[in-house]
Design an enzyme around this catalytic site. Structure first.
Site, PDB file in Angstrom:
ATOM      1  CE  LYS A 169     -15.753 -10.091  28.136  1.00  0.00           C
ATOM      2  NZ  LYS A 169     -14.304 -10.185  28.293  1.00  0.00           N
ATOM      3  CG  ASP A 221     -18.609  -7.769  20.965  1.00  0.00           C
ATOM      4  OD1 ASP A 221     -19.101  -7.766  22.103  1.00  0.00           O
ATOM      5  OD2 ASP A 221     -17.473  -8.223  20.698  1.00  0.00           O
ATOM      6  CB  CYS A 229      -9.644 -12.575  21.888  1.00  0.00           C
ATOM      7  SG  CYS A 229      -9.471 -13.892  23.085  1.00  0.00           S
ATOM      8  CG  HIS A 255     -13.145 -10.452  21.422  1.00  0.00           C
ATOM      9  ND1 HIS A 255     -13.485 -11.770  21.239  1.00  0.00           N
ATOM     10  CD2 HIS A 255     -12.534 -10.386  22.633  1.00  0.00           C
ATOM     11  CE1 HIS A 255     -13.097 -12.474  22.304  1.00  0.00           C
ATOM     12  NE2 HIS A 255     -12.524 -11.651  23.159  1.00  0.00           N
ATOM     13  CD  GLN A 283     -14.379  -5.301  27.164  1.00  0.00           C
ATOM     14  OE1 GLN A 283     -14.355  -4.594  28.164  1.00  0.00           O
ATOM     15  NE2 GLN A 283     -13.895  -6.532  27.163  1.00  0.00           N
TER      16      GLN A 283
HETATM   17  N1  PMP Z   1     -16.267  -9.290  22.571  1.00  0.00           N
HETATM   18  C1  PMP Z   1     -15.452  -8.538  23.315  1.00  0.00           C
HETATM   19  C2  PMP Z   1     -15.194  -7.122  22.911  1.00  0.00           C
HETATM   20  C3  PMP Z   1     -14.857  -9.075  24.448  1.00  0.00           C
HETATM   21  O1  PMP Z   1     -14.044  -8.326  25.193  1.00  0.00           O
HETATM   22  C4  PMP Z   1     -15.128 -10.424  24.788  1.00  0.00           C
HETATM   23  C5  PMP Z   1     -14.490 -11.065  26.002  1.00  0.00           C
HETATM   24  N2  PMP Z   1     -13.094 -10.894  26.072  1.00  0.00           N
HETATM   25  C6  PMP Z   1     -15.990 -11.154  23.986  1.00  0.00           C
HETATM   26  C7  PMP Z   1     -16.545 -10.559  22.890  1.00  0.00           C
HETATM   27  C8  PMP Z   1     -16.346 -12.568  24.289  1.00  0.00           C
HETATM   28  O2  PMP Z   1     -17.058 -12.680  25.468  1.00  0.00           O
HETATM   29  P1  PMP Z   1     -17.264 -14.093  26.146  1.00  0.00           P
HETATM   30  O3  PMP Z   1     -15.912 -14.708  26.250  1.00  0.00           O
HETATM   31  O4  PMP Z   1     -17.815 -13.737  27.491  1.00  0.00           O
HETATM   32  O5  PMP Z   1     -18.200 -14.880  25.310  1.00  0.00           O
END
Ligand code: PMP
Length: 422
Positions: free
Chosen positions: A239, A213, A378, A136, A216
């Site tokens: 999430k 990270d 993203c 991401h 998910q």
């Molecule tokens: N890493 C992953 C794998 C994600 O799916 C997301 C959210 N789409 C993020 C990081 C970023 O999270 P946040 O927007 O809540 O900071």
């Protein structure tokens, strides 16, 4: 694994009872972007504002004490849920903020901040940061920026045709100059679960720090951060059935103790003179300014709610959903990006439909009340890897039903005919 009444679980989420697009039942398949919230989380936030609202860690009054208790109990609940110590959890506004916190702490150490204890984090020109092509942007751009600030060099593991991180060239990607290995526990595009043990072992072999990270994975898998052996991990409240505006950074205690702060200001200090400042121990050292207390309380309740539901039961439920979702690959003209078996992956399925743009796919599904996400999610490099600019993505959570997945598949089966692409 004790049987769970999944219909009762679902009825705990008030939003899922609403209709969309002229009375159609909502089929919410966008949980990888953000999850819906159970009553207990909504009530915890309201209760906090109605009964306990005060600034934490400072007031000399009862409300401040109660607010502080609620805030710290939430930290303990989140810590327990991910197998961390209470003082190893730093509140942040989300996973993005948590990863940036680590990246800026490393760059502050590189500027000599944090004294001798922080030297271990200092990066020098030519040092290397390793990521994967599946990241991401939140776990890619902060590392690009850290490289730009320090002269470090970014390297990465590629992704195989099955959407999984390819470790076959590990020996040439991770080496003596590697200082950080950053990777997603589970992909928000392919749903693939990363080979964490191998990545941690490769990093450890060269004395590099690992940053995972876990955005998910934490809502969908049992995650024991100490057992996984990562140094840092980031995840978001919204999430995992909690509120927006809150998330957490996990850091191994001895690392947080040695790490210089990123944001500075009130609440993170010990002694301040006009010339210098000494910093509070972690986690407060990394929590400058007034914190997102109500949201943290909500996130704590969400963690506890998932814990009580039982993550092994969640995995079993979501694997069944993943298998149902993956049956879209049987629809002519539909191509799934990522692993095609339900094992070792999440119920997050991205796909392209021959001859139909992802945004049009999303629109037709929306006409049927089915909410999916379209775009690059993203993760532009990963989409480039598969030669597509955009995909549509269906993602499930604890409250998703098999009937909803069937409704999604039926709506998707009509998409190509609708656009005359058959
Ligand atoms: N890493 C992953 C794998 C994600 O799916 C997301 C959210 N789409 C993020 C990081 C970023 O999270 P946040 O927007 O809540 O900071």
């Amino acid at each position: 694994v004790a049987p769970v009444d999944w219909a009762a679980v679902r009825s705990d989420f008030p939003l899922l009872g609403r209709t969309v697009r002229g009375g159609r039942p909502l089929v919410y398949l966008d949980s990888a972007a953000t999850s819906q919230k159970p009553n207990v989380v909504l009530e915890a936030e309201v209760d906090f504002y109605e009964q306990r609202n005060a600034a934490v860690h400072r007031g000399a009054h009862q409300l401040a004490e109660e607010a502080t208790d609620a805030f710290e109990s939430a930290r303990a609940a989140v810590a327990r849920f991910v197998g961390a110590g209470e003082d190893e959890i730093v509140w942040t506004s989300g996973a993005t903020a948590a990863i940036n916190l680590v990246a800026y702490a490393f760059s502050n150490a590189s500027l000599g901040r944090g004294g001798a204890a922080a030297e271990r984090f200092a990066l020098r020109p030519g040092d290397e940061i390793v990521v994967t092509e599946a990241e991401h942007h939140a776990n890619l751009v902060p590392w690009q920026e850290l490289c730009a600030r320090t002269g470090a060099v970014l390297r990465w593991f590629g992704v195989g045709d099955d959407g999984r991180v390819d470790l076959s060239d590990a020996a040439s990607v991770v080496g003596e100059r590697t200082r950080i290995v950053a990777f997603g526990h589970a992909s928000n595009v392919t749903g693939a679960i990363a080979p964490v043990a191998a990545l941690v072992a490769a990093a450890r072999a060269v004395g590099a720090y690992t940053v995972m990270d876990a955005c998910q994975s934490v809502p969908h898998l049992p995650v024991d951060l100490r057992a996984l052996g990562v140094d840092f991990a980031a995840f978001s409240g919204h999430k995992m059935l909690g509120p927006t505006g809150v998330g957490a950074l996990y850091g191994r205690r001895e690392l947080l103790e040695a790490m210089p702060p990123f944001l500075t200001g009130g609440s993170m200090v010990e002694v301040v003179t006009m010339e210098t400042t000494t910093y509070a121990p972690p986690p407060q050292r990394f929590e400058a300014g007034t914190q997102m207390v109500a949201q943290a309380v909500g996130m704590g309740v969400a963690a506890q709610w998932l814990d009580e539901l039982g993550m092994p039961a969640v995995v079993a439920h979501e694997q069944a959903l993943a298998a149902e979702l993956l049956r879209i690959a049987e629809i002519p003209g539909v191509r799934v990006i990522g692993p095609l078996e339900a094992a070792d992956r999440l119920a997050v399925v991205s796909f392209v439909v021959d001859g139909v743009h992802a945004h049009d796919v999303g629109q037709v599904l929306d006409d049927h009340g089915v909410a999916v996400r379209v775009g690059h999610h993203c993760a532009q490099p990963l989409h480039r890897r598969f030669g597509v600019a955009a995909t549509a993505r269906a993602s499930a959570s604890v409250y998703t039903t098999i009937d909803e997945v069937v409704a999604f598949r039926e709506a998707l089966a009509g998409v190509r005919a609708f656009f005359g692409a058959e």
